[in-house]
Write a protein that holds these residues in place. Structure first.
Motif, PDB file in Angstrom:
ATOM      1  N   MET A   1       0.935  -1.259  -0.028  1.00  0.00           N
ATOM      2  CA  MET A   1      -0.133   0.033  -0.037  1.00  0.00           C
ATOM      3  C   MET A   1       0.816   1.220   0.046  1.00  0.00           C
ATOM      4  N   ASP A   2       0.622   2.112  -0.933  1.00  0.00           N
ATOM      5  CA  ASP A   2       1.464   3.336  -0.839  1.00  0.00           C
ATOM      6  C   ASP A   2       0.433   4.629  -0.924  1.00  0.00           C
ATOM      7  N   GLU A   3       1.132   5.852  -1.025  1.00  0.00           N
ATOM      8  CA  GLU A   3       0.519   7.060  -0.897  1.00  0.00           C
ATOM      9  C   GLU A   3      -0.584   7.334  -1.906  1.00  0.00           C
ATOM     10  N   ASN A   4      -0.291   6.668  -3.146  1.00  0.00           N
ATOM     11  CA  ASN A   4      -0.993   6.746  -4.226  1.00  0.00           C
ATOM     12  C   ASN A   4      -2.150   5.921  -4.447  1.00  0.00           C
ATOM     13  N   GLN A   5      -2.258   4.903  -3.462  1.00  0.00           N
ATOM     14  CA  GLN A   5      -3.440   3.903  -3.557  1.00  0.00           C
ATOM     15  C   GLN A   5      -4.732   4.837  -2.919  1.00  0.00           C
ATOM     16  N   SER A   6      -5.931   4.129  -3.415  1.00  0.00           N
ATOM     17  CA  SER A   6      -7.265   4.667  -3.111  1.00  0.00           C
ATOM     18  C   SER A   6      -7.112   4.671  -1.466  1.00  0.00           C
ATOM     19  N   PRO A   7      -8.157   5.543  -0.989  1.00  0.00           N
ATOM     20  CA  PRO A   7      -8.288   5.507   0.372  1.00  0.00           C
ATOM     21  C   PRO A   7      -9.109   4.168   0.820  1.00  0.00           C
ATOM     22  N   PRO A   8      -8.837   3.769   1.795  1.00  0.00           N
ATOM     23  CA  PRO A   8      -9.233   2.280   2.184  1.00  0.00           C
ATOM     24  C   PRO A   8     -10.785   2.300   2.790  1.00  0.00           C
ATOM     25  N   ARG A   9     -11.674   1.704   2.111  1.00  0.00           N
ATOM     26  CA  ARG A   9     -13.029   1.914   2.469  1.00  0.00           C
ATOM     27  C   ARG A   9     -13.360   1.498   4.015  1.00  0.00           C
ATOM     28  N   ASN A  10     -12.484   0.575   4.389  1.00  0.00           N
ATOM     29  CA  ASN A  10     -12.740   0.151   5.623  1.00  0.00           C
ATOM     30  C   ASN A  10     -12.506   1.258   6.647  1.00  0.00           C
ATOM     31  N   ARG A  11     -11.724   2.137   6.413  1.00  0.00           N
ATOM     32  CA  ARG A  11     -11.455   3.175   7.297  1.00  0.00           C
ATOM     33  C   ARG A  11     -12.561   4.397   7.262  1.00  0.00           C
ATOM     34  N   MET A  12     -13.205   4.494   6.076  1.00  0.00           N
ATOM     35  CA  MET A  12     -14.169   5.293   6.037  1.00  0.00           C
ATOM     36  C   MET A  12     -15.213   4.680   6.665  1.00  0.00           C
ATOM     37  N   ALA A  13     -15.270   3.568   6.590  1.00  0.00           N
ATOM     38  CA  ALA A  13     -16.841   2.841   7.487  1.00  0.00           C
ATOM     39  C   ALA A  13     -16.437   3.293   8.968  1.00  0.00           C
ATOM     40  N   ILE A  14     -15.151   3.006   9.155  1.00  0.00           N
ATOM     41  CA  ILE A  14     -14.890   3.263  10.805  1.00  0.00           C
ATOM     42  C   ILE A  14     -14.986   4.721  11.227  1.00  0.00           C
ATOM     43  N   ALA A  15     -14.672   5.762  10.465  1.00  0.00           N
ATOM     44  CA  ALA A  15     -14.872   7.158  10.544  1.00  0.00           C
ATOM     45  C   ALA A  15     -16.061   7.337  11.031  1.00  0.00           C
ATOM     46  N   ILE A  16     -17.103   6.897   9.976  1.00  0.00           N
ATOM     47  CA  ILE A  16     -18.613   7.197   9.931  1.00  0.00           C
ATOM     48  C   ILE A  16     -19.147   6.443  11.318  1.00  0.00           C
ATOM     49  N   LEU A  17     -18.853   5.210  11.317  1.00  0.00           N
ATOM     50  CA  LEU A  17     -19.366   4.434  12.618  1.00  0.00           C
ATOM     51  C   LEU A  17     -19.049   5.247  13.956  1.00  0.00           C
ATOM     52  N   SER A  18     -17.651   5.533  13.865  1.00  0.00           N
ATOM     53  CA  SER A  18     -17.146   6.138  15.363  1.00  0.00           C
ATOM     54  C   SER A  18     -17.882   7.531  15.371  1.00  0.00           C
ATOM     55  N   LEU A  19     -17.990   8.378  14.470  1.00  0.00           N
ATOM     56  CA  LEU A  19     -18.566   9.582  14.593  1.00  0.00           C
ATOM     57  C   LEU A  19     -19.977   9.440  15.287  1.00  0.00           C
ATOM     58  N   ALA A  20     -20.656   8.400  14.647  1.00  0.00           N
ATOM     59  CA  ALA A  20     -22.255   8.236  15.194  1.00  0.00           C
ATOM     60  C   ALA A  20     -21.921   7.741  16.668  1.00  0.00           C
ATOM     61  N   GLY A  21     -20.813   6.846  16.820  1.00  0.00           N
ATOM     62  CA  GLY A  21     -20.836   6.487  18.240  1.00  0.00           C
ATOM     63  C   GLY A  21     -20.346   7.537  19.185  1.00  0.00           C
ATOM     64  N   LEU A  22     -19.688   8.602  18.830  1.00  0.00           N
ATOM     65  CA  LEU A  22     -19.161   9.800  19.370  1.00  0.00           C
ATOM     66  C   LEU A  22     -20.305  10.391  20.046  1.00  0.00           C
ATOM     67  N   PHE A  23     -21.280  10.642  19.153  1.00  0.00           N
ATOM     68  CA  PHE A  23     -22.615  11.293  19.606  1.00  0.00           C
ATOM     69  C   PHE A  23     -23.449  10.665  20.475  1.00  0.00           C
ATOM     70  N   VAL A  24     -23.424   9.300  20.344  1.00  0.00           N
ATOM     71  CA  VAL A  24     -24.178   8.497  21.255  1.00  0.00           C
ATOM     72  C   VAL A  24     -23.600   8.518  22.738  1.00  0.00           C
ATOM     73  N   ALA A  25     -22.302   8.502  22.679  1.00  0.00           N
ATOM     74  CA  ALA A  25     -21.287   8.802  24.080  1.00  0.00           C
ATOM     75  C   ALA A  25     -21.599  10.202  24.674  1.00  0.00           C
ATOM     76  N   ALA A  26     -21.558  11.235  23.685  1.00  0.00           N
ATOM     77  CA  ALA A  26     -21.794  12.363  24.280  1.00  0.00           C
ATOM     78  C   ALA A  26     -22.896  12.881  24.928  1.00  0.00           C
ATOM     79  N   TYR A  27     -24.128  12.045  24.052  1.00  0.00           N
ATOM     80  CA  TYR A  27     -25.409  12.218  24.776  1.00  0.00           C
ATOM     81  C   TYR A  27     -25.394  11.787  26.167  1.00  0.00           C
ATOM     82  N   LEU A  28     -25.096  10.622  26.232  1.00  0.00           N
ATOM     83  CA  LEU A  28     -25.046   9.890  27.459  1.00  0.00           C
ATOM     84  C   LEU A  28     -24.151  10.706  28.575  1.00  0.00           C
ATOM     85  N   LEU A  29     -23.049  11.166  28.197  1.00  0.00           N
ATOM     86  CA  LEU A  29     -22.245  12.012  28.968  1.00  0.00           C
ATOM     87  C   LEU A  29     -23.018  13.245  29.498  1.00  0.00           C
TER      88      LEU A  29
END
Lengths: 151, 235
Positions: A1-29
């Motif tokens: 994997m080098d810098e010219n490779q397309s962005p890994p889709r699994n990391r996109m999924a992690i970013a979106i899911l984590s952001l959603a989780g962040l708001f759930v945790a922020a609400y509970l906090l």
């Protein structure tokens, strides 16, 4: 994997899911800190879970750890999508580690809800589902790390 | 990649909106959080008519144990969780005494206490005052330190068996602010300066104010009053 490779889709999924989780945790906090009204809880008994002794580690609400964990996942996955981060081995290791720790914590909390507190909080269940999806989305990092080791 | 950022942005907007709304909508609106002006309280008859305690036990019990209390006062919490249950067991449940709770929120030192008193009255509307009292005192150290306690009070009302929606509507209004203000005035007229203040009386006789609120002190006063003849009514 080098810098010219397309962005890994699994990391996109992690970013979106984590952001959603962040708001759930922020609400509970925010609720733990007394900044919100009563928890919106269509399913389960959020009050019972949130007022149990397991909802805090010492004086710190469990949701605070959730906020920190999700923030770390969002930041790491977003960095891992940038050209400089795509080929970085530490990013892959960190994503896998964070996802594994989050899954372990979430499994422990789910066990407590099911067998100790004997009540469910819909927000905790949503967070557990998100963490499971994040862990599954992080698994391709293992394959990449192995491929890099073999190369 | 562009599509990804659109989705991420959408999640961010929805998340910020939802959490922001839950924090913003927590505003108490017209909720009364401080004592209100009540007309006519300078007249003792009006004051006595306006001030209302909440009674537990047989209304015809010979002995009355009246407590002036503040939900945010640690001493009141200790009294409610340790001494009151003993008094209930020995005297209230046996019909020898009734327990009457009067609000005396010390608003100058306890920021949430007036709202807590109103919360108690809102629970009382649903017949859940004493259950609410136990829950709110058990959790006193948790909510007393928070900047906003409305959510906690609604949770506690739910734990006490009250309907949360009805309770919340009551809490967000000015309901019972007049009665609590009258109770406070009654306390001041009686010379009460701190909480908990316990007063014990028999029939329509003169109330005896106790200087301490431990079980033994209250018990000795009650036992001595029980053997005294019932004072004649003032009529």
């Amino acid at each position: 994997m080098d810098e010219n490779q397309s962005p890994p889709r699994n990391r996109m999924a992690i970013a979106i899911l984590s952001l959603a989780g962040l708001f759930v945790a922020a609400y509970l906090l925010a609720h733990s800190l007394g900044l919100t009204g009563p928890l919106v809880c269509g399913i389960g008994e959020c009050d019972t879970v949130q007022s149990s002794k397991w909802s805090h580690v010492g004086p710190i609400p469990v949701s605070a750890f959730g906020v920190v964990g999700y923030l770390a996942l969002v930041a790491t996955s977003l960095f891992g999508l940038q050209p400089a981060g795509r080929a970085s081995r530490p990013v892959g290791v960190l994503l896998l580690s964070l996802a594994a720790v989050a899954l372990a914590c979430s499994a422990w909390l789910t066990y407590l809800e099911a067998f100790v507190i004997r009540a469910w909080c819909q927000w905790c269940v949503i967070s557990a589902i998100l963490v499971t999806c994040i862990f599954l989305a992080a698994l391709p990092e293992l394959k990449r790390l192995r491929a890099r080791s073999d190369a | 990649m562009k599509k990804f950022y659109w989705i991420l942005g959408a999640v961010a907007v929805i998340g910020i909106g939802a959490v922001g709304y839950s924090v913003g909508s927590n505003a108490l609106g017209k909720a009364a959080t401080e004592p209100v002006e009540v007309e006519g309280l300078d007249n003792m008859e009006t004051l006595v008519a306006k001030a209302q305690g909440i009674t537990k036990g047989d209304p015809d019990a010979p002995i009355t144990i009246a407590e002036f209390s503040d939900f945010q006062c640690p001493g009141c919490g200790a009294f409610a969780l340790t001494v009151k249950p003993q008094l209930e067991l020995l005297y209230v449940q046996t019909g020898k005494a009734k327990f009457v709770y009067y609000d005396f929120p010390l608003t100058s030192i306890h920021p949430h206490t007036f709202l807590a008193s109103r919360a108690g009255r809102c629970a009382n509307d649903q017949g859940r005052f004493w259950e609410f009292l136990d829950v709110i005192f058990r959790n006193q150290s948790t909510w007393a330190a928070k900047p906003n306690v409305e959510g906690d009070f609604v949770d506690y009302a739910g734990q006490a068996g009250a309907d949360k929606k009805t309770f919340e509507a009551c809490l967000k209004s000015d309901a019972h602010a007049d009665v609590i203000s009258a109770n406070m005035r009654l306390g001041y007229e009686l010379g009460i300066e701190g909480t908990p203040t316990i007063m014990v009386s028999k029939g329509r006789g003169m109330a005896r104010r106790l200087m301490s609120f431990d079980f033994e002190s209250i018990q000795s006063v009650i036992e001595s009053m029980l053997v005294e003849p019932v004072p004649p009514s003032g009529n």
